[in-house]
Design an enzyme around this catalytic site. Structure first.
Site, PDB file in Angstrom:
ATOM      1  N   GLU A 176      29.560   8.358 -10.913  1.00  0.00           N
ATOM      2  CA  GLU A 176      30.848   8.877 -10.408  1.00  0.00           C
ATOM      3  C   GLU A 176      30.972   9.454  -8.974  1.00  0.00           C
ATOM      4  O   GLU A 176      31.355  10.725  -8.941  1.00  0.00           O
ATOM      5  CB  GLU A 176      31.301   9.997 -11.568  1.00  0.00           C
ATOM      6  CG  GLU A 176      31.480   9.485 -12.879  1.00  0.00           C
ATOM      7  CD  GLU A 176      31.948  10.311 -13.872  1.00  0.00           C
ATOM      8  OE1 GLU A 176      32.128  11.541 -13.489  1.00  0.00           O
ATOM      9  OE2 GLU A 176      32.133  10.127 -15.222  1.00  0.00           O
ATOM     10  N   GLU A 396      29.540   5.754 -19.896  1.00  0.00           N
ATOM     11  CA  GLU A 396      29.838   6.997 -20.643  1.00  0.00           C
ATOM     12  C   GLU A 396      30.938   6.809 -21.456  1.00  0.00           C
ATOM     13  O   GLU A 396      32.006   6.268 -20.812  1.00  0.00           O
ATOM     14  CB  GLU A 396      29.924   7.959 -19.665  1.00  0.00           C
ATOM     15  CG  GLU A 396      28.712   8.580 -19.032  1.00  0.00           C
ATOM     16  CD  GLU A 396      29.013   9.691 -18.149  1.00  0.00           C
ATOM     17  OE1 GLU A 396      30.010  10.797 -18.335  1.00  0.00           O
ATOM     18  OE2 GLU A 396      27.978  10.010 -17.173  1.00  0.00           O
TER      19      GLU A 396
HETATM   20  C1  FCB Z   1      31.328  12.940 -16.718  1.00  0.00           C
HETATM   21  C2  FCB Z   1      29.985  13.094 -16.127  1.00  0.00           C
HETATM   22  C3  FCB Z   1      28.927  13.568 -17.189  1.00  0.00           C
HETATM   23  C4  FCB Z   1      29.635  14.536 -18.193  1.00  0.00           C
HETATM   24  C5  FCB Z   1      30.736  13.863 -18.859  1.00  0.00           C
HETATM   25  C6  FCB Z   1      31.662  14.689 -19.848  1.00  0.00           C
HETATM   26  O1  FCB Z   1      32.337  13.020 -15.712  1.00  0.00           O
HETATM   27  O2  FCB Z   1      29.307  12.138 -15.454  1.00  0.00           O
HETATM   28  O3  FCB Z   1      28.064  14.214 -16.737  1.00  0.00           O
HETATM   29  O4  FCB Z   1      29.950  15.762 -17.583  1.00  0.00           O
HETATM   30  O5  FCB Z   1      31.720  13.833 -17.715  1.00  0.00           O
END
Ligand code: FCB
Length: 490
Positions: A176, A396
């Site tokens: 990210e 994620e």
């Molecule tokens: C993302 C992050 C991760 C966590 C999630 C909830 O943006 O990469 O580390 O904080 O959100």
């Protein structure tokens, strides 16, 4: 009346392709603790979390989920889940403390042991090199707005690749970069907490450059079959209304949130409209000849992190109605708002007077993020169309809820199960629509240090009692294990 097909849905309809990678994800600073052990030096998150008022309750990652000392127990949890893959990040200041010079073997040994334990358990390690923990010394030397940081990152990638490349086949350069650049350097709600829009744009470019340099560095040291990727938190941006003005607001946020990375990395160019939109801030002369060719070094897959969609509307730039970027009714991205409750500058340089973020409708998680699985489907199918040759992984996806252990010791989290089920169904739909999604990594294995929210938000499918470090498997973990076991949704 139309006849309704009352036959039960066959399980094959929700089966995922054979070889689909089922994982969970974590990040070093959020779980490891052991902040000053075995030669580790502070990262920007150690510094930031110590600064008064930056992180809720003054929480830090000093101990976190103590994973550094409980690694074997945590790998056993993964094995119990039946995951095929585990995504974790390497802490840069643990393996190359000041961001320069030789590696610290004790730091690398921890990751060697982790990788060995995973392989022994039959789990494929997926390594992320940068999940936001820049060595503080590199920030002191200018941080990501400073070009040299990209070169430092490539050197660190070589160290990690040489140490782990014989056993780790899947590598992710950055996690990210949008958050790291714009929350770290524009709105300042993440480390290092700077509020300089131009620094954020420079950081974004240097992330693209660092990514490309690291891909080259890794290719030099990794075995040929290795897979190199990066993870973006692409924004599923929607207009409030289908008007030209709102569609233009979408275009602006898409440029600054998505194409600022996608175009350099996959097409070796910067979006023209982004350059125009930010012309009053910078002439982009920090982009040197050859940088975009470096950034577009070919990679093997793209990781997508998705939590919720973004809705925007246009505002007129007239002074009376202009928003300052402060106090937007909606922050515009998952982590945008300041959890300490104060107004912060916009993380969207150049759009403040044109775009307003609107709360998306629907139920919300404990982060106050809307639950909307269609956004994931929209993103994946967009990438199917725009990058048809690039395999995708959802690196994620998950949700925070206010979980607690009941008197019998059980943790019931039906809302998380519902969230996960809806999002996995969206992934399945995207695959059925021809999208090459190769895996899904649930965020997160453990409750952990949720950045500026500290320990107040629980994303784990395993509950952690931070006073005792006791782990308790939540209902969602059992549910996920069953999904993995049958290879799809029931
Ligand atoms: C993302 C992050 C991760 C966590 C999630 C909830 O943006 O990469 O580390 O904080 O959100």
């Amino acid at each position: 009346m139309t006849a309704v097909d009352a036959r039960p849905q066959t399980t094959t309809e929700s089966r995922f392709p054979r070889g689909f990678r089922w994982g969970t994800a974590t990040a070093a600073y959020q779980i490891e603790g052991a902040a000053a052990e075995d030669g580790r030096t502070p990262s920007i998150w150690d510094t930031f979390s110590r600064a008064p008022g930056r992180v809720r309750n003054g929480d830090t990652g000093d101990i976190a989920a103590d994973h550094y000392h409980r690694m074997d127990e945590d790998v056993a949890l993964l094995k119990g889940l039946g995951v095929t893959d585990y995504r974790f990040s390497v802490s840069w200041p643990r393996v190359q403390p000041t961001g320069r010079g030789p590696a610290v073997q004790r730091g690398l040994d921890f990751y060697r042991r982790l990788v060995d334990a995973l392989l022994t358990a039959g789990i494929r390690p997926v390594v992320t090199l940068y999940h936001w923990d820049l060595p503080q010394e590199l920030e002191d030397a200018g941080g990501w707005p400073q070009r040299d940081t990209a070169g430092r990152f490539a050197e660190y990638a070589t160290i990690a690749g040489e140490a782990l490349g014989d056993r780790v086949t899947t590598w992710t350069t950055l996690n990210e970069p949008w958050c790291a650049a714009f929350l770290g350097y524009a709105s300042g709600v993440h480390a290092p907490g700077r509020t300089d829009p131009v620094a954020a744009l420079r950081a974004a470019h240097h992330f693209n450059l660092a990514h490309g340099l690291a891909v080259r560095a890794l290719r030099d040291v990794l075995p040929r079959k290795s897979e190199i990727s990066l993870t973006l938190n692409l924004h599923a941006v929607r207009p409030l209304r289908e008007t030209p003005a709102d569609l233009d607001a979408v275009r602006r946020i898409d440029a600054l949130g998505n194409r600022i990375f996608l175009d350099p990395i996959f097409h070796g160019r910067l979006p023209e409209d982004l350059i125009e939109d930010t012309a009053s801030l910078t002439d982009w002369s920090f982009v040197h000849d050859g940088d975009l060719a470096t950034a577009s070094e070919p990679i093997d897959s793209l990781g997508i992190n998705y939590y919720s969609p973004t809705v925007v509307t246009a505002v007129s730039p007239a002074p009376a109605t202009a928003t300052s970027g402060l106090s937007d009714p909606d922050p515009g991205h998952d982590h945008d708002h300041d959890p300490t409750g104060t107004d912060v500058p916009s993380p969207w340089p150049g759009t403040e007077e044109r775009v307003r973020f609107v709360p998306a409708p629907g139920p919300r998680t404990a982060m106050d993020w809307p639950v909307d699985a269609d956004g994931l489907y929209e993103l994946l199918t967009r990438l199917r169309d725009e990058l048809p040759r690039t395999p995708l992984m959802v690196t994620e996806n998950g949700a925070a809820y206010d979980d607690y252990a009941d008197p019998s010791g059980a943790v019931h989290d039906p809302e998380r199960v519902a969230y996960l089920r809806a999002h996995l169904a969206a992934v399945h739909r995207a695959i059925a629509a021809g999208t090459r999604v190769r895996g899904y990594f649930l965020w997160s294995l453990l409750d952990n240090f949720e950045w500026a929210y500290g320990y107040s938000k629980r994303f784990g499918i395993v509950h952690v009692d931070f006073a005792t470090q006791r782990r308790t498997v939540k209902d969602s973990a059992r549910w996920y294990a069953a999904v993995i076991g049958r290879g799809g949704l029931a």
